[in-house]
Design a protein around this motif. Structure first.
Motif, PDB file in Angstrom:
ATOM      1  N   SER A  48       0.812  -1.218   0.000  1.00  0.00           N
ATOM      2  CA  SER A  48       0.000   0.000   0.000  1.00  0.00           C
ATOM      3  C   SER A  48       0.847   1.270   0.000  1.00  0.00           C
ATOM      4  CB  SER A  48      -0.908  -0.004   1.230  1.00  0.00           C
ATOM      5  OG  SER A  48      -1.620   1.204   1.316  1.00  0.00           O
ATOM      6  N   ASP A  49       0.313   2.285  -0.662  1.00  0.00           N
ATOM      7  CA  ASP A  49       0.919   3.612  -0.642  1.00  0.00           C
ATOM      8  C   ASP A  49      -0.008   4.630   0.007  1.00  0.00           C
ATOM      9  OD1 ASP A  49       3.274   2.846  -1.928  1.00  0.00           O
ATOM     10  OD2 ASP A  49       2.355   3.059  -3.911  1.00  0.00           O
ATOM     11  N   ASP A  51      -1.030   6.664   2.733  1.00  0.00           N
ATOM     12  CA  ASP A  51      -0.386   7.106   3.970  1.00  0.00           C
ATOM     13  C   ASP A  51      -1.295   7.062   5.193  1.00  0.00           C
ATOM     14  OD1 ASP A  51       1.969   7.519   2.621  1.00  0.00           O
ATOM     15  OD2 ASP A  51       1.636   9.665   2.326  1.00  0.00           O
ATOM     16  N   ASN A  54      -1.907   3.477   6.147  1.00  0.00           N
ATOM     17  CA  ASN A  54      -0.660   2.890   6.634  1.00  0.00           C
ATOM     18  C   ASN A  54      -0.363   3.327   8.054  1.00  0.00           C
ATOM     19  OD1 ASN A  54      -0.473   1.695   4.176  1.00  0.00           O
ATOM     20  ND2 ASN A  54       1.392   2.716   3.542  1.00  0.00           N
ATOM     21  N   LYS A 126      10.153   2.472   2.533  1.00  0.00           N
ATOM     22  CA  LYS A 126       9.617   1.367   1.719  1.00  0.00           C
ATOM     23  C   LYS A 126      10.471   0.110   1.881  1.00  0.00           C
ATOM     24  CE  LYS A 126       8.137   0.316  -2.997  1.00  0.00           C
ATOM     25  NZ  LYS A 126       6.757  -0.027  -2.729  1.00  0.00           N
TER      26      LYS A 126
END
Length: 151
Positions: A48-49, A51, A54, A126
């Motif tokens: 996932s990107d 934010d 996350n 990452k």
């Protein structure tokens, strides 16, 4: 001629992520449930990107790892021992120098805190998330195998 199509079930990202974001880890979860929860969190995090999601997932992972750490020295309940006895036995998935699950959980907690801090360059965050993913999956396997060899 009639063609009957089979239903297709596509697992959307939302159907996987939503429960992880909305359902906290149970304080009464056993060590295997906690290990599985941790693997679910890191599996989504590594892909996932998003934010905002996350940030929540890292917090939940941290809580689950803390609970896992607390249970590392507990005896397994009989129903988990039965699961282990019935399962396949295989060689260890971790090096001999990592003698106990608690050390591995501490490493995973430290990595989680490092990434959660938000001070790392995105490329470093990452890469560390990938390392955390691999570490947690290995930890989950090791937790099960270490108890299996003890019984």
């Amino acid at each position: 001629m009639t063609t009957i199509s089979s239903p297709k079930y596509v697992l959307s990202e939302e159907s996987v992520v939503h429960p992880l974001l909305t359902q906290p880890v149970s304080q009464s979860a056993d060590i295997f449930e906690l290990a599985n929860a941790c693997t679910a969190y890191v599996s989504v995090l590594v892909e996932s990107d998003h934010d905002e999601n996350n940030a929540t997932l890292y917090k939940r992972l941290f809580v689950a790892l803390k609970l896992l750490r607390e249970r590392c020295d507990d005896d397994l309940p009989p129903y988990l021992v039965e699961q282990l006895i019935a399962g396949e036995k295989s060689g260890s998935c971790v090096p001999d120098c990592w003698l106990e699950a608690a050390t591995q959980v501490d490493y995973a907690l430290a990595l989680t805190q490092a990434v959660m801090g938000g001070t790392l360059q995105p490329s470093v965050a990452k890469e560390l998330t990938g390392l955390l993913h691999d570490m947690v999956w290995m930890l989950a396997e090791y937790v099960k195998e270490s108890y299996s060899s003890a019984h």
